[in-house]
Design a protein around this motif. Structure first.
Motif, PDB file in Angstrom:
ATOM      1  N   ASN A  44       0.831  -1.204   0.000  1.00 37.80           N
ATOM      2  CA  ASN A  44       0.000   0.000   0.000  1.00 37.80           C
ATOM      3  C   ASN A  44       0.865   1.254   0.000  1.00 37.80           C
ATOM      4  O   ASN A  44       0.560   2.229  -0.692  1.00 37.80           O
ATOM      5  CB  ASN A  44      -0.942   0.009   1.202  1.00 37.80           C
ATOM      6  CG  ASN A  44      -2.114  -0.925   1.032  1.00 37.80           C
ATOM      7  OD1 ASN A  44      -2.445  -1.333  -0.080  1.00 37.80           O
ATOM      8  ND2 ASN A  44      -2.742  -1.288   2.129  1.00 37.80           N
ATOM      9  N   THR A  45       1.946   1.241   0.769  1.00 34.87           N
ATOM     10  CA  THR A  45       2.857   2.386   0.811  1.00 34.87           C
ATOM     11  C   THR A  45       3.457   2.643  -0.566  1.00 34.87           C
ATOM     12  O   THR A  45       3.495   3.785  -1.037  1.00 34.87           O
ATOM     13  CB  THR A  45       3.975   2.144   1.838  1.00 34.87           C
ATOM     14  OG1 THR A  45       3.387   1.948   3.116  1.00 34.87           O
ATOM     15  CG2 THR A  45       4.932   3.310   1.891  1.00 34.87           C
ATOM     16  N   ARG A  48       0.693   3.722  -3.125  1.00 34.43           N
ATOM     17  CA  ARG A  48       0.186   5.052  -2.780  1.00 34.43           C
ATOM     18  C   ARG A  48       1.154   6.124  -3.277  1.00 34.43           C
ATOM     19  O   ARG A  48       0.750   7.159  -3.786  1.00 34.43           O
ATOM     20  CB  ARG A  48       0.017   5.153  -1.268  1.00 34.43           C
ATOM     21  CG  ARG A  48      -1.223   5.832  -0.826  1.00 34.43           C
ATOM     22  CD  ARG A  48      -1.422   5.955   0.655  1.00 34.43           C
ATOM     23  NE  ARG A  48      -0.352   5.533   1.524  1.00 34.43           N
ATOM     24  CZ  ARG A  48      -0.364   4.421   2.253  1.00 34.43           C
ATOM     25  NH1 ARG A  48      -1.386   3.601   2.204  1.00 34.43           N
ATOM     26  NH2 ARG A  48       0.646   4.124   3.047  1.00 34.43           N
ATOM     27  N   LYS A  49       2.449   5.858  -3.169  1.00 29.66           N
ATOM     28  CA  LYS A  49       3.453   6.809  -3.646  1.00 29.66           C
ATOM     29  C   LYS A  49       3.447   6.918  -5.162  1.00 29.66           C
ATOM     30  O   LYS A  49       3.788   7.961  -5.718  1.00 29.66           O
ATOM     31  CB  LYS A  49       4.849   6.403  -3.157  1.00 29.66           C
ATOM     32  CG  LYS A  49       5.030   6.621  -1.681  1.00 29.66           C
ATOM     33  CD  LYS A  49       6.400   6.198  -1.223  1.00 29.66           C
ATOM     34  CE  LYS A  49       6.549   6.437   0.268  1.00 29.66           C
ATOM     35  NZ  LYS A  49       7.868   6.039   0.766  1.00 29.66           N
ATOM     36  N   PHE A  65      -6.102   9.569   3.892  1.00 29.26           N
ATOM     37  CA  PHE A  65      -5.206   8.420   3.818  1.00 29.26           C
ATOM     38  C   PHE A  65      -5.955   7.166   3.370  1.00 29.26           C
ATOM     39  O   PHE A  65      -5.496   6.437   2.479  1.00 29.26           O
ATOM     40  CB  PHE A  65      -4.564   8.199   5.194  1.00 29.26           C
ATOM     41  CG  PHE A  65      -3.481   7.182   5.216  1.00 29.26           C
ATOM     42  CD1 PHE A  65      -2.209   7.482   4.778  1.00 29.26           C
ATOM     43  CD2 PHE A  65      -3.729   5.895   5.694  1.00 29.26           C
ATOM     44  CE1 PHE A  65      -1.198   6.546   4.803  1.00 29.26           C
ATOM     45  CE2 PHE A  65      -2.727   4.955   5.726  1.00 29.26           C
ATOM     46  CZ  PHE A  65      -1.455   5.275   5.278  1.00 29.26           C
ATOM     47  N   HIS A  68      -7.135   7.632  -0.276  1.00 27.87           N
ATOM     48  CA  HIS A  68      -5.971   7.569  -1.153  1.00 27.87           C
ATOM     49  C   HIS A  68      -5.505   6.122  -1.334  1.00 27.87           C
ATOM     50  O   HIS A  68      -5.212   5.674  -2.447  1.00 27.87           O
ATOM     51  CB  HIS A  68      -4.854   8.430  -0.567  1.00 27.87           C
ATOM     52  CG  HIS A  68      -3.630   8.521  -1.392  1.00 27.87           C
ATOM     53  ND1 HIS A  68      -3.639   8.779  -2.737  1.00 27.87           N
ATOM     54  CD2 HIS A  68      -2.322   8.371  -1.051  1.00 27.87           C
ATOM     55  CE1 HIS A  68      -2.384   8.799  -3.188  1.00 27.87           C
ATOM     56  NE2 HIS A  68      -1.576   8.542  -2.174  1.00 27.87           N
ATOM     57  N   THR A  69      -5.456   5.357  -0.242  1.00 31.52           N
ATOM     58  CA  THR A  69      -5.055   3.955  -0.300  1.00 31.52           C
ATOM     59  C   THR A  69      -6.042   3.150  -1.135  1.00 31.52           C
ATOM     60  O   THR A  69      -5.639   2.348  -1.973  1.00 31.52           O
ATOM     61  CB  THR A  69      -4.959   3.358   1.119  1.00 31.52           C
ATOM     62  OG1 THR A  69      -4.004   4.110   1.867  1.00 31.52           O
ATOM     63  CG2 THR A  69      -4.552   1.904   1.083  1.00 31.52           C
ATOM     64  N   ALA A  72      -5.611   4.021  -4.830  1.00 30.09           N
ATOM     65  CA  ALA A  72      -4.360   3.457  -5.347  1.00 30.09           C
ATOM     66  C   ALA A  72      -4.504   1.956  -5.560  1.00 30.09           C
ATOM     67  O   ALA A  72      -4.085   1.417  -6.589  1.00 30.09           O
ATOM     68  CB  ALA A  72      -3.214   3.753  -4.392  1.00 30.09           C
ATOM     69  N   ARG A  73      -5.110   1.270  -4.595  1.00 31.77           N
ATOM     70  CA  ARG A  73      -5.306  -0.177  -4.698  1.00 31.77           C
ATOM     71  C   ARG A  73      -6.225  -0.507  -5.877  1.00 31.77           C
ATOM     72  O   ARG A  73      -5.964  -1.432  -6.643  1.00 31.77           O
ATOM     73  CB  ARG A  73      -5.881  -0.682  -3.377  1.00 31.77           C
ATOM     74  CG  ARG A  73      -6.075  -2.146  -3.232  1.00 31.77           C
ATOM     75  CD  ARG A  73      -4.873  -2.985  -3.395  1.00 31.77           C
ATOM     76  NE  ARG A  73      -3.916  -2.918  -2.330  1.00 31.77           N
ATOM     77  CZ  ARG A  73      -2.792  -3.635  -2.349  1.00 31.77           C
ATOM     78  NH1 ARG A  73      -2.520  -4.435  -3.340  1.00 31.77           N
ATOM     79  NH2 ARG A  73      -1.926  -3.527  -1.377  1.00 31.77           N
TER      80      ARG A  73
END
Length: 105
Positions: A44-45, A48-49, A65, A68-69, A72-73
């Motif tokens: 996830n980190t 997310r970046k 957060f 956003h996660t 991104a996923r």
């Protein structure tokens, strides 16, 4: 991340170059909830970046957060990729099948 590289390309680069290093010999790991959580948190980190979403003025950090996660996923899955945890489980299953065939023959 460069503006000239698409998100799909960055995901593909991650899956091609980073995931094999992370999952090397993962077939012999012991599966647990904490291993699954660690793999998911790490991935996830990273993703997310790769798809940064700017936080809106006045938006709470925790809500941003999570949103956003999740975004991104969703983008990662829609690009046709499997999660790191799924890859490790498949690796373990493949090794288990080979050992059953080897010992059962």
């Amino acid at each position: 991340m460069s503006k000239h590289v698409t998100r799909k390309e960055t995901f593909a680069h991650y899956v091609k170059h980073v995931v094999p290093v992370l999952t090397h010999s993962s077939a012999v790991w012991t599966w647990s909830k904490s291993l699954c959580a660690t793999l998911n948190n790490f991935e996830n980190t990273i993703i997310r970046k790769q798809c940064f979403h700017k936080r809106q003025e006045g938006e709470e950090w925790v809500g941003w957060f999570r949103k956003h996660t999740k975004a991104a996923r969703k983008s990662f899955y829609s690009s046709g990729h499997l999660s790191l945890a799924e890859r490790v489980l498949k690796s373990m299953l493949t090794l288990a099948r080979k050992s059953v065939v080897f010992h059962g023959a």
